[in-house]
Motif scaffolding. Structure first.
Motif, mmCIF file in Angstrom:
data_model
loop_
_atom_site.group_PDB
_atom_site.id
_atom_site.type_symbol
_atom_site.label_atom_id
_atom_site.label_comp_id
_atom_site.label_asym_id
_atom_site.label_seq_id
_atom_site.Cartn_x
_atom_site.Cartn_y
_atom_site.Cartn_z
ATOM 1 N N THR A 193 -3.502 0.993 5.713
ATOM 2 C CA THR A 193 -4.003 1.577 7.233
ATOM 3 C C THR A 193 -2.078 1.128 7.862
ATOM 4 O O THR A 193 -1.924 0.570 7.512
ATOM 5 N N THR A 194 -2.015 2.932 8.739
ATOM 6 C CA THR A 194 -0.889 2.382 9.620
ATOM 7 C C THR A 194 -0.719 1.758 10.846
ATOM 8 O O THR A 194 -1.825 2.225 11.522
ATOM 9 N N GLU A 223 -5.921 5.140 7.051
ATOM 10 C CA GLU A 223 -6.177 5.128 8.247
ATOM 11 C C GLU A 223 -5.478 4.753 9.202
ATOM 12 O O GLU A 223 -3.988 3.953 9.074
ATOM 13 N N MET A 224 -4.702 5.761 10.091
ATOM 14 C CA MET A 224 -3.682 5.724 11.196
ATOM 15 C C MET A 224 -4.151 5.004 12.380
ATOM 16 O O MET A 224 -5.192 5.640 13.042
ATOM 17 N N ALA A 253 3.460 7.857 8.803
ATOM 18 C CA ALA A 253 2.233 7.475 8.639
ATOM 19 C C ALA A 253 1.005 8.265 8.454
ATOM 20 O O ALA A 253 0.611 8.282 7.792
ATOM 21 N N SER A 311 -1.394 6.541 5.540
ATOM 22 C CA SER A 311 -2.351 6.090 5.973
ATOM 23 C C SER A 311 -3.570 7.149 5.369
ATOM 24 O O SER A 311 -4.010 7.923 5.004
ATOM 25 N N SER A 331 -7.630 6.636 16.767
ATOM 26 C CA SER A 331 -7.260 6.394 15.252
ATOM 27 C C SER A 331 -8.271 6.723 14.858
ATOM 28 O O SER A 331 -8.757 7.380 14.632
#
Ligand SMILES: Nc1ncnc2c1ncn2[C@@H]1O[C@H](COP(=O)(O)OP(=O)(O)O)[C@@H](O)[C@H]1O
Ligand SMILES: [Mg+2]
Length: 345
Positions: free
Chosen positions: A34-35, A205-206, A199, A203, A217
């Motif tokens: 995750t970022t 998930e970002m 990112a 990622s 997100s």
């Protein structure tokens, strides 16, 4: 659904009268990367420090593996953390730096040696264990910092702008390394960055942040083509903002604006007339600055990439009157912005 590796529930962090993190709800999925992405000062580091336990939230709860950890001190959370400044111990060898965390946790000598070797192997530095940090390049030191965080077998690996001190080429190489390490170890990673390319590339998930809040997100493939508002669009490199004939706001990327001759048919695209103001040669393409009246009737300044290999129209030059085509499918429709935006306009 499985329990998230970590969760922030209504978490706020105030410093005096200033709210750095503003009622955030965030779930960190297990075994994914995750970022936290956003401009400087938006609260990324503060959020990471809250997860790590270096500070307690002013309000809200922090769950780790489903258990309330809001007041758990950092050393009891078993999290690995890597900062922008890697802060290795200069007097210890690389191997001893990496074995330091396990040592502090009472892991016996033979086992911590094994873990240090394994972690160094993972980051590709197995052959440099006997060196001192100052005998390594910046990129190698950063890998040691990563190995040191991994060697404790953390429940969560927290990385705060880990690549921003590296030069551009190395930064790009290290992105691939971080992805590989994450997938080989299956670690849950939270990485903070202000770099949208980083990112997007890293990622699963970002999470985009602005002024202490989460603004959008999701997976890069979902977020990138559909930025929620102008702030996110600007941050993701949508340079062009238009008002459509029906008053809605839309963003379009320079590579998706096509420059055609003034009398060319519009086809399926939104079309409008423009004048070329500037043409900059960039090797693979020309970056063309145009002045146009958008379909909503506003004067706008636009950027378009013109690639000789894919373009259908003539090569633009300053002063040309042209037609711009913005394919419907490439227009990202934006939610109206509640507040004025900073940055490019
Ligand atoms: N200990 C602190 N005391 C006062 N203000 C702080 C403190 N830590 C961070 N801030 C402020 O909170 C905001 C968010 O900071 P930070 O989380 O470091 O942002 P980012 O990592 O996104 O650049 C900034 O305006 C910063 O100045
Ligand atoms: Mg920061």
């Amino acid at each position: 659904m499985t329990t998230p590796a970590a969760e922030l529930v209504g978490v706020s962090q105030r410093f005096g009268g200033f709210t750095a993190v503003d009622a955030i709800d965030l779930q960190i999925p297990r075994g994914r990367l995750t970022t936290l992405l956003g401009p400087s000062g938006c609260g990324k580091t503060t959020t990471l420090r809250l997860l790590a336990g270096y500070s307690a939230p002013t309000s809200g709860r922090i769950l780790i593996d489903g258990d309330d950890a809001t007041r758990t001190p950092p050393e009891k959370r078993n999290l690995g953390m890597v900062f922008q400044s890697y802060a290795l111990f200069p007097h210890l060898t690389v191997a001893d730096n990496v074995a330091y965390g396990p040592k502090m946790r009472g892991v016996p000598a033979a086992e911590r040696r094994r873990r240090a070797d394994e972690a160094l192997d993972l980051v590709g530095l197995a052959h440099l264990g006997d060196r001192k940090p100052k005998q390594l390049s910046g990129g190698q030191q950063q890998r040691v910092a990563l190995a040191r965080a991994i060697a404790i077998r953390p429940r969560l690996l927290l990385l705060d702008e880990p690549l921003s001190n590296l030069d551009a080429r190395l930064r790009v190489q290290m992105r691939a390394e971080i992805r590989r390490i994450q997938s080989e170890t299956g670690l849950t990673v939270v990485l903070v960055t202000h770099d949208q390319d980083e990112a997007l590339e890293l990622s699963d998930e970002m999470v985009l942040m602005r002024a202490g809040k989460i603004v959008q997100s999701g997976a890069p493939r979902d977020v990138f083509p559909a930025p929620a508002d102008r702030f996110v669009a600007e941050f993701l490199g949508y340079e062009n903002f238009l008002t459509l004939a029906d008053g809605r706001q839309a963003a379009v990327r320079p590579e998706h604006l096509r420059i055609v001759s003034a009398d060319a048919p519009a086809g399926e695209a939104v079309a409008f007339d423009a004048v070329v103001r500037d043409v900059a040669y960039r090797g693979v393409d020309l970056l063309v600055t145009l002045e146009a009246t958008d379909p909503g009737g506003h004067a706008v300044r636009l950027l378009a990439d013109h690639r000789a290999d894919t373009a259908t129209g003539p090569t633009p030059s300053a002063g040309d009157r042209v037609r711009l085509l913005a394919p419907e499918a490439r227009l990202a429709l934006l939610e109206p912005d509640p507040t004025p935006t900073e940055g490019i306009s």
